[in-house]
Design a protein around this motif. Structure first.
Motif, PDB file in Angstrom:
ATOM      1  N   PRO A  27      77.934  34.357  90.348  1.00 38.91           N
ATOM      2  CA  PRO A  27      76.851  34.144  89.383  1.00 38.91           C
ATOM      3  C   PRO A  27      77.140  33.002  88.410  1.00 38.91           C
ATOM      4  O   PRO A  27      76.226  32.291  87.986  1.00 38.91           O
ATOM      5  CB  PRO A  27      76.754  35.485  88.652  1.00 38.91           C
ATOM      6  CG  PRO A  27      77.348  36.475  89.576  1.00 38.91           C
ATOM      7  CD  PRO A  27      78.427  35.744  90.315  1.00 38.91           C
ATOM      8  N   THR A  31      74.885  29.725  87.732  1.00 40.72           N
ATOM      9  CA  THR A  31      74.399  29.426  86.389  1.00 40.72           C
ATOM     10  C   THR A  31      74.678  27.977  85.999  1.00 40.72           C
ATOM     11  O   THR A  31      73.797  27.281  85.470  1.00 40.72           O
ATOM     12  CB  THR A  31      75.047  30.388  85.373  1.00 40.72           C
ATOM     13  OG1 THR A  31      74.727  31.738  85.743  1.00 40.72           O
ATOM     14  CG2 THR A  31      74.542  30.121  83.964  1.00 40.72           C
ATOM     15  N   LEU A  62      72.209  39.393  94.451  1.00 39.56           N
ATOM     16  CA  LEU A  62      72.038  37.990  94.078  1.00 39.56           C
ATOM     17  C   LEU A  62      71.049  37.270  94.998  1.00 39.56           C
ATOM     18  O   LEU A  62      70.501  36.234  94.627  1.00 39.56           O
ATOM     19  CB  LEU A  62      73.386  37.267  94.080  1.00 39.56           C
ATOM     20  CG  LEU A  62      74.401  37.795  93.056  1.00 39.56           C
ATOM     21  CD1 LEU A  62      75.702  37.039  93.171  1.00 39.56           C
ATOM     22  CD2 LEU A  62      73.844  37.697  91.639  1.00 39.56           C
ATOM     23  N   GLU A 167      79.297  40.413  82.959  1.00 38.35           N
ATOM     24  CA  GLU A 167      78.356  40.652  84.044  1.00 38.35           C
ATOM     25  C   GLU A 167      77.936  42.129  84.100  1.00 38.35           C
ATOM     26  O   GLU A 167      78.732  43.024  83.834  1.00 38.35           O
ATOM     27  CB  GLU A 167      78.974  40.263  85.389  1.00 38.35           C
ATOM     28  CG  GLU A 167      79.056  38.775  85.622  1.00 38.35           C
ATOM     29  CD  GLU A 167      77.700  38.104  85.671  1.00 38.35           C
ATOM     30  OE1 GLU A 167      76.784  38.640  86.331  1.00 38.35           O
ATOM     31  OE2 GLU A 167      77.545  37.057  85.035  1.00 38.35           O
ATOM     32  N   ASN A 171      71.371  43.977  86.927  1.00 36.79           N
ATOM     33  CA  ASN A 171      70.540  44.013  85.721  1.00 36.79           C
ATOM     34  C   ASN A 171      69.518  42.886  85.781  1.00 36.79           C
ATOM     35  O   ASN A 171      69.867  41.703  85.688  1.00 36.79           O
ATOM     36  CB  ASN A 171      71.410  43.873  84.473  1.00 36.79           C
ATOM     37  CG  ASN A 171      70.637  44.142  83.181  1.00 36.79           C
ATOM     38  OD1 ASN A 171      69.465  43.826  83.060  1.00 36.79           O
ATOM     39  ND2 ASN A 171      71.317  44.722  82.219  1.00 36.79           N
ATOM     40  N   VAL A 172      68.240  43.238  85.945  1.00 36.02           N
ATOM     41  CA  VAL A 172      67.198  42.214  86.114  1.00 36.02           C
ATOM     42  C   VAL A 172      66.806  41.585  84.784  1.00 36.02           C
ATOM     43  O   VAL A 172      66.157  40.537  84.763  1.00 36.02           O
ATOM     44  CB  VAL A 172      65.960  42.816  86.801  1.00 36.02           C
ATOM     45  CG1 VAL A 172      66.296  43.276  88.201  1.00 36.02           C
ATOM     46  CG2 VAL A 172      65.383  43.981  85.982  1.00 36.02           C
ATOM     47  N   ASN A 175      70.810  38.167  83.150  1.00 32.05           N
ATOM     48  CA  ASN A 175      71.734  37.515  84.083  1.00 32.05           C
ATOM     49  C   ASN A 175      72.759  36.717  83.282  1.00 32.05           C
ATOM     50  O   ASN A 175      72.759  36.741  82.048  1.00 32.05           O
ATOM     51  CB  ASN A 175      70.983  36.634  85.078  1.00 32.05           C
ATOM     52  CG  ASN A 175      70.162  35.547  84.385  1.00 32.05           C
ATOM     53  OD1 ASN A 175      70.424  35.187  83.234  1.00 32.05           O
ATOM     54  ND2 ASN A 175      69.173  35.022  85.083  1.00 32.05           N
ATOM     55  N   THR A 176      73.629  36.013  83.963  1.00 36.63           N
ATOM     56  CA  THR A 176      74.726  35.302  83.301  1.00 36.63           C
ATOM     57  C   THR A 176      74.218  34.348  82.225  1.00 36.63           C
ATOM     58  O   THR A 176      74.785  34.270  81.128  1.00 36.63           O
ATOM     59  CB  THR A 176      75.557  34.525  84.338  1.00 36.63           C
ATOM     60  OG1 THR A 176      76.007  35.419  85.341  1.00 36.63           O
ATOM     61  CG2 THR A 176      76.763  33.861  83.688  1.00 36.63           C
TER      62      THR A 176
END
Length: 441
Positions: A27, A31, A62, A167, A171-172, A175-176
């Motif tokens: 992630p 990002t 992801l 992290e 979790n919607v 995010n990062t």
């Protein structure tokens, strides 16, 4: 040199190197790529390298779209050739920090990575540890290894910082990029440089005075969760004896707009952070002659929950005039939390181990994990496959334990197909057909 590095960051000519492309590193790669930065990922696992190169997902939540975009980008590359580390301007270490067999910090992955980085370190690079660890790790372990292997001096020839990962797989909402980044550095220039790097991709940076403070922040976050989860787990056990539904209590308590934060009980702790990180502080505190009794008590409660689940399963089977020994028991949910394929430290493994110990024939169902891949602590389950979700299969089991409440599971079907369900997640709320049909655990 410092001003030139800041210029490269502003101009997005600053290459981000990420070591460890798992649930934290991948992630993070995405990002920084989304922010327009060139990214070079490193991992010893050739399968992960191939997946990134070919655009194939290996972390389900992801998604394929993200992987295909990384594969098609000329600003992103993954490799297992660590002699390419000098190509990166910043090197972010996202490697595991588990516990050993004595429940003490196992730093071998961090140490090995630092040896490799140190052997390839050049002047001007920034090294950031993201792995959760005990306060003092960066100063007492990371920097000495990097200096001894490179012959360079931290704060003069290269920069070192600590910025803990935050992290939350699946979790919607966060995010990062949307989670503020705590940053501590070895010296003021290291803090400024690390903040400048993360500012390119993260919603907010939160600088703190030094690396050990940043390390303490992460430990505190996870201790807070572990202790509060232990509290509601203990309340669950107490309230059951009083014939009180702990979930109804927590829902009602959560209506208070201040002074209460809802935590949810379950079959035990899972994931890489909460079951492990508090013990890093417990271990380090002993060096200073301090006892962390509150943390250790929480750990005892949380680690006892799988046995509590088995005790409830024994009672449920007994109510149906069945013994655990010889019964077929299906565990629903292998992942440690809903709607992800992350099985790290999942309490389901402990439940399976206990079922086997009590003589039960076991199986598991998880729509996100079709087969158990190798793990550090549960090798005996490697290769075990998820059963099919159909009436004939479910009815072939004497009892079903719900360990993880994935949203795509049809609990109405489960209520029809099984007459003995042990529910650790309140997933069957409103679906029970009789007093012995669903047992809260």
């Amino acid at each position: 040199m410092f001003k030139e590095l800041l210029r490269k960051i502003d101009d997005k000519e600053y290459t981000i190197g990420i070591v460890g492309l798992g649930y934290v590193g991948l992630p993070l790669m995405w990002t920084f790529h989304q922010a327009g930065m060139p990214v070079l990922g490193f991992d010893i696992d050739q399968d992960k390298i191939d997946c990134i190169t070919e655009g194939r997902p290996y972390i389900k939540h992801l998604g394929r779209e993200m992987m295909q975009e990384l594969a098609g980008s000329d600003r992103c590359e993954a490799t297992n050739q660590f002699d390419r580390l000098p190509e990166a301007d910043a090197i972010m270490l996202c490697v595991p920090t588990p516990l050993d067999e004595h429940r003490e910090p196992d730093m071998q992955y961090v140490e090995r990575t630092c040896f490799t980085v140190g052997e390839n370190l050049r002047e001007g690079q920034l090294v950031v540890l993201e792995s959760t660890t005990y306060p003092g790790t960066t100063e007492d372990l990371i920097i000495p290894i990097l200096e001894s292997k490179s012959g360079l001096t931290a704060g003069e020839d290269f920069y070192v910082a600590y910025s803990p990962e935050r992290e939350d797989p699946g979790n919607v909402s966060f995010n990062t990029a949307k989670i503020p980044k705590v940053v501590g550095g070895h010296g003021e220039e290291a803090i400024r440089l690390a903040c400048a790097v993360y500012d390119t991709a993260i919603v907010e940076t939160v600088p703190v005075s030094d690396t050990k403070t940043a390390e303490a922040v992460k430990i505190t976050e996870n201790v807070f969760r572990a202790v509060n989860i232990a509290l509601v787990n203990e309340l669950k056990v107490v309230f059951r004896q009083m014939d009180i539904d702990v979930h109804e209590v927590l829902e009602a308590a959560d209506t208070k707009p201040f002074g209460f934060m809802k935590f949810v009980p379950g079959p035990g702790l899972g994931g890489h952070c909460i079951p492990i990180d508090p013990f890093y502080l417990t271990w380090k505190a002993r060096e200073y002659g301090q006892n962390t009794r509150f943390i250790e008590l929480a750990g005892e409660i949380n680690t006892s929950m799988p046995q509590y689940v088995i005790d409830q399963a024994l009672k449920a089977l007994n109510a149906h005039k069945r013994a655990m020994n010889g019964s077929r028991v299906l565990v629903v949910g292998l992942a440690y939390k809903p709607d992800v394929d992350d099985m790290r430290e999942s309490p389901t493994f402990k439940i399976l181990d206990l079922l086997k110990k009590y003589g039960a024939e076991t199986g598991y169902y998880d729509p996100h994990i079709p087969e158990i891949k190798p793990t550090r602590e549960h090798e005996e389950w490697t290769g075990t496959k998820s059963v099919e979700w159909d009436e004939e299969t479910i009815r072939s089991y004497d009892a079903v334990i719900i360990s993880t409440d994935h949203s795509e599971i049809d609990y109405g079907q489960l209520a029809e197909w099984s007459d003995c369900i042990i529910d650790t997640r309140d997933a069957m709320n409103g679906l029970a057909k009789g007093p012995d049909h669903v047992w809260q655990a």
